[in-house]
Design a protein around this motif. Sequence first.
Motif: not given
Length: 487
Positions: A151-172
């Motif tokens: 799930x990580x690469x897919x979730x990370x990819x979606x968040x980075x492309x849709x928002x920014x790299x900062x959004x990857x920390x929101x899922x926690x």
Amino acid sequence: MPELSSRRRMLVLAICCMSLLIVSLDTTVLNVALPSMARDLDAGTSGLQWTIDAYTLVLASLLMLAGSTADRIGRKRVFMAGLIVFTLGSALCSVAPDLETLVVFRMIQAVGGSMLNPVAMSIITNTFLDPRERARAIGAWGAVVGISMAAGPMIGGVLVEAVSWRAIFWINLPVGLAALLLTLRYVPESRAAKPRRPDPVGQVLVILLFGSLTYAIIEAPAAGLGYVLPFAAVALFALLALLHYEPRRAEPLIDLRFFRSAPFSGATVIAISAFAALGGFLFLSTLYLQNVRGLDALHAGLWMLPMAVPTFVCAPLSGRLVGNRGPRVPLLIAGVAMTAGALMFAAFQAETSDLTLLLGYVLFGIGFGFVNAPITNTAVSGMPVAQAGVASAVASTSRQLGTTLGVAVVGAVLATGLGGASYATAFVGAARPGWWVLVGCGVVVLVVGLLTSGRWARATADRCATRLEAPEVRGVVGARSESRGGR
């Protein structure tokens, strides 16, 4: 702690797995975001290494302290504190204005993470008392790593492309909050019957060892050997001081008697090697897919699915094999598959063809899927329940230290090979020595797994457990001083 109902045990397992999920996701999600972070924060290869290693380094340094503290003051209490600090650290990471601040916030996040995995494993060990049930629970625990990889690469990819790299920390944030509330409601408190006293000298020496060694490896390509040699000397001093000091304490931070058990020692070496391979594999793969092939974060994440899905599928199968037949078969499968997967890149330039790239990812995913359950089960099986926190913390420390060293070594090798050249023109050749390092890690998993899973190895584990359970055995000086006091 009284035995819980089957339903309550499953709830406790689910809560513990939630904590592992957010800690594991932080590695796989962050790897996909590295190129985007490099652009926004103007970070080079060493800067990218530090965004990963600052986190894993603090984890590795504090895990044993967290495990022994949880045994002493209460596992539930420490686990909840870890969830709070980790969630707060994640929120801070999402608003970091520059690379240096992000590294500091990642360290705060790791302080919380250090209170999660070893304590959760100790909770599982004390909740599932039947060896077969425990092995299956650990298999489910290991499957969470596969879920995070899938799930990580897919979730990370979606968040980075849709928002920014900062959004990857929101899922926690929602997962951490939910785990905190469920822990408060369902997880019973437990402590060791005779917890260990704090060992501040040992803790400082561990931090010096891990920190100095990692800094020397990462900074060597840019700063030169003359600059990093003093840090290497500090690491050597800390190691020798630990070996001299810890056996002389009645209740050491690192009980070196654990390592008289061949399976435990083997599990430690295998954990370092396997997670070094994983850290290096993800680091090289992410940079190649985005900086050489030119894929965006989402498509790079999708390319990692052939590695992640086999890990997810094989982890519970490995847990069942460990429960029914012991650790040898899963370890041998893991060693062969991880070696073969890395060899595809080192010897056959698997990156240059879609088919070989896919095959290399699948083989490595199968190998990593089989390796986690036998590591964890071997680390805690046969150890006294009262020392489960310390034993599982050593295993967790080995994992994080492996990831730290894998990223540090492979990143340093890559930086040396690249020199001033661009990724697009020089990456494949510059990365090849790094892939050979990962082949070596796979061979270590195979050979050590074979040597430490037989009849002789089990006999050493039985002898070690007998010594650890004997109350008069406290370490070299401790035992002698107590016997003198008895007279």
